[in-house]
Design a protein around this motif. Structure first.
Motif, PDB file in Angstrom:
ATOM      1  N   HIS A 215       0.877  -1.212   0.105  1.00 32.27           N
ATOM      2  CA  HIS A 215       0.055  -0.068  -0.012  1.00 32.27           C
ATOM      3  C   HIS A 215       0.926   1.215  -0.121  1.00 32.27           C
ATOM      4  O   HIS A 215       0.664   2.086  -0.688  1.00 32.27           O
ATOM      5  CB  HIS A 215      -1.139  -0.111   1.106  1.00 32.27           C
ATOM      6  N   GLU A 232      -9.213   9.365  -4.969  1.00 32.85           N
ATOM      7  CA  GLU A 232      -8.770   8.860  -3.394  1.00 32.85           C
ATOM      8  C   GLU A 232      -9.405   7.015  -3.399  1.00 32.85           C
ATOM      9  O   GLU A 232     -10.058   6.709  -4.229  1.00 32.85           O
ATOM     10  CB  GLU A 232      -9.531   9.603  -2.415  1.00 32.85           C
ATOM     11  N   GLY A 233      -9.085   6.509  -2.331  1.00 30.89           N
ATOM     12  CA  GLY A 233      -9.366   5.530  -2.096  1.00 30.89           C
ATOM     13  C   GLY A 233      -8.916   4.210  -3.077  1.00 30.89           C
ATOM     14  O   GLY A 233      -7.817   4.373  -3.700  1.00 30.89           O
ATOM     15  N   GLU A 234      -9.817   3.219  -3.256  1.00 24.03           N
ATOM     16  CA  GLU A 234      -9.503   2.289  -4.352  1.00 24.03           C
ATOM     17  C   GLU A 234      -9.473   2.917  -5.909  1.00 24.03           C
ATOM     18  O   GLU A 234      -8.542   2.425  -6.418  1.00 24.03           O
ATOM     19  CB  GLU A 234     -10.618   1.179  -4.303  1.00 24.03           C
ATOM     20  N   LYS A 236      -7.973   5.405  -6.603  1.00 26.32           N
ATOM     21  CA  LYS A 236      -6.594   6.084  -6.948  1.00 26.32           C
ATOM     22  C   LYS A 236      -5.587   4.781  -7.419  1.00 26.32           C
ATOM     23  O   LYS A 236      -5.199   5.007  -8.554  1.00 26.32           O
ATOM     24  CB  LYS A 236      -6.041   6.529  -5.590  1.00 26.32           C
TER      25      LYS A 236
END
Length: 513
Positions: A215, A232-234, A236
């Protein structure tokens, strides 16, 4: 040089092994190991890339900088290291790999804000050398130094070369893996790139289930090298993977444009920035052959043959997708992106071919035209670069055989010439469908088709001369590769002489350094 300005954000960010032990070993849960270059007592500079040094912020070279160029007497602020990664080699999972001959100094920021990593290649063993000595020999070092710069000037994303130096050592190598090792002169190259991050770095962390580091590695890569991603989040990571796919496809098309064959497209040799990386058993295309592979290790399967590079890059991206799956749980998305890869690649590839032929647009009928052209090239053993140079300068008033016979690796008989004439006529009919003028069409061809490519036989000649203490060929090739769309030296604009057909290092090479 301004080596005191080298910084090391990578080792500050990720878990590493600070033992400094060069012995081969597994280093689980870490992305790097600190290791000092071996050091060499009698180094001698062969070449220094002054323009590149100034561009990346290292400044001018002085004699005292030679020690840095071979890894001697480093500043106290530099903690040198090698990175760990994994990979699929020739389609098989190879487990933990890593920088076996490469040692990183860190990175430097240029005057305009761009960042470049600085890396020695051939400066000694690392924990990832796999029972090897970490050294490099002159021939492989010259090949990397010149070819990476040739690709840059051709306009192709690539790592670059800052310096080339003798180490003063002799290194034992079995060049063709046939049980005949010999002593060869040792050398070190310093190469640079925005980043040397590979598919394999992500594969290693995923395989070890080090998902937190995976990550962080993805975030680090996006924040530093994909700053246009603002999601943002997944999403990205989805955007990241999609952009890696596009950059990879674009790179493959550029390889096809100039006839570059990498020779060893393992996943650990694939850059997540879409750069050409690791110049080993590569070759520029002489006679056009979709099945050509320059790598003897790739025989007889020819997994990495010229015509398979697009397909292999897609396979490698599947492996990257598997590595990123812990960050992108949407399997349907990954499948769609990878399935779309082929469509994007082929459309981009065919538009590239249009530019090579001087066409201003891609027509549905062009697929048939390109297929006919490929058959002609292979059957008549036409030189890839010279064919387009001849086509650009085609003159109806000059005998066809006279224009093309020196661009073929076989004797052109009457049947061959008839076939070539028919193709030329079809080509001229296709040109009539252009909207742009013939003058603009020729300008498009001139920008797309190089006049000079760094052929293996030229590299062979250069290496032989340097071994004999001469640098004239090196200097001449350096000038030529800086201007590949001009014909500075007509003697370089010719097909490979037949005398080099069966010489190792000219037609085929091994993975040996």
């Amino acid at each position: 040089m301004n080596i005191e300005n080298i910084i090391q954000p990578f080792i500050k960010k990720f878990p590493g092994d600070f033992s400094g032990n060069p012995m081969q070993r597994n280093t689980p849960k870490v992305l790097f190991s600190t290791i000092a270059p071996a050091g060499f007592d009698q180094p001698r500079l062969i070449a220094f890339n002054r323009k590149l040094s100034e561009e990346i912020g290292l400044g001018t070279f002085t004699e005292t900088d030679l020690n840095f160029l071979v890894g001697n007497q480093l500043p106290e602020n530099i903690k040198t290291y090698a990175t760990a990664y994994a990979g699929h080699q020739f389609g098989n999972w190879a487990g933990q790999l890593g920088d076996g001959r490469a040692i990183l100094a860190g990175e430097i920021t240029g005057d305009s804000g761009e960042r470049n990593e600085i890396q020695w290649k051939g400066a000694g063993a690392t924990p990832y050398s796999r029972h090897a000595d970490g050294r490099a020999v002159l021939r492989s070092s010259v090949r990397e130094y010149l070819m990476s710069e040739a690709m840059f000037h051709l306009g192709i994303p690539t790592t670059r070369a800052l310096s080339l130096a003798f180490t003063g050592e002799e290194v034992v190598r079995d060049m063709m893996y046939n049980g005949n090792p010999e002593l060869e002169k040792g050398a070190v190259v310093i190469r640079t790139a925005e980043s040397f991050l590979r598919f394999g770095h992500f594969e290693l962390m995923s395989a070890q289930q080090e998902y937190k580091t995976l990550h962080e590695l993805a975030d680090f890569t996006i924040e530093n090298y994909y700053k246009e991603i603002t999601s943002e989040g997944e999403q990205k990571y989805k955007d990241f993977f999609e952009k890696v796919c596009r950059r990879t496809a674009d790179l493959m098309v550029e390889w096809y444009r100039v006839g570059f064959v990498h020779g060893v497209m393992n996943t650990d040799n694939m850059s997540v920035l879409g750069l050409t990386i690791d110049y080993g058993p590569y070759s520029m295309m002489d006679e056009y052959d979709l099945n050509f592979t320059p790598n003897t290790t790739d025989l007889p399967g020819r997994r990495y043959a010229f015509g398979k590079q697009g397909q292999v890059s897609q396979w490698n991206l599947w492996q990257l997708a598997n590595a990123l799956h812990p960050l992108i749980k949407d399997e349907k998305f990954l499948e769609e992106i990878l399935n779309d890869y082929g469509s994007y690649f082929w459309e981009t590839h065919d538009r590239m071919l249009c530019r090579k032929f001087g066409f201003d647009q891609l027509l549905t009928s062009d697929e048939k035209f390109f297929t006919s052209w490929q058959g002609l090239m292979q059957d008549l053993q036409l030189d890839y670069t010279l064919f387009f140079n001849r086509l650009e300068n085609y003159d109806e008033s000059t005998e066809l055989k006279k224009q093309f016979e020196n661009a073929s690796y076989t004797f052109l008989n009457d049947e061959d010439l008839t076939r070539l004439q028919e193709f030329i006529e079809n080509y001229q009919h296709r040109l009539e469908k252009n909207i742009i003028s013939r003058e603009k069409s020729l300008e498009l061809m001139a920008r797309t088709n190089p006049k000079f490519i760094l052929r293996n036989y030229l590299l062979y000649q250069c290496i032989e001369e340097i071994n004999a203490g001469k640098t004239e060929m090196l200097e001449k090739l350096t000038r030529a590769l800086e201007h590949p769309y001009q014909e500075l030296y007509p003697e370089f604009s010719s097909k490979r002489p037949s005398g080099y057909d069966d010489i190792s290092g000219c037609s085929t090479l091994s993975c040996s350094s």
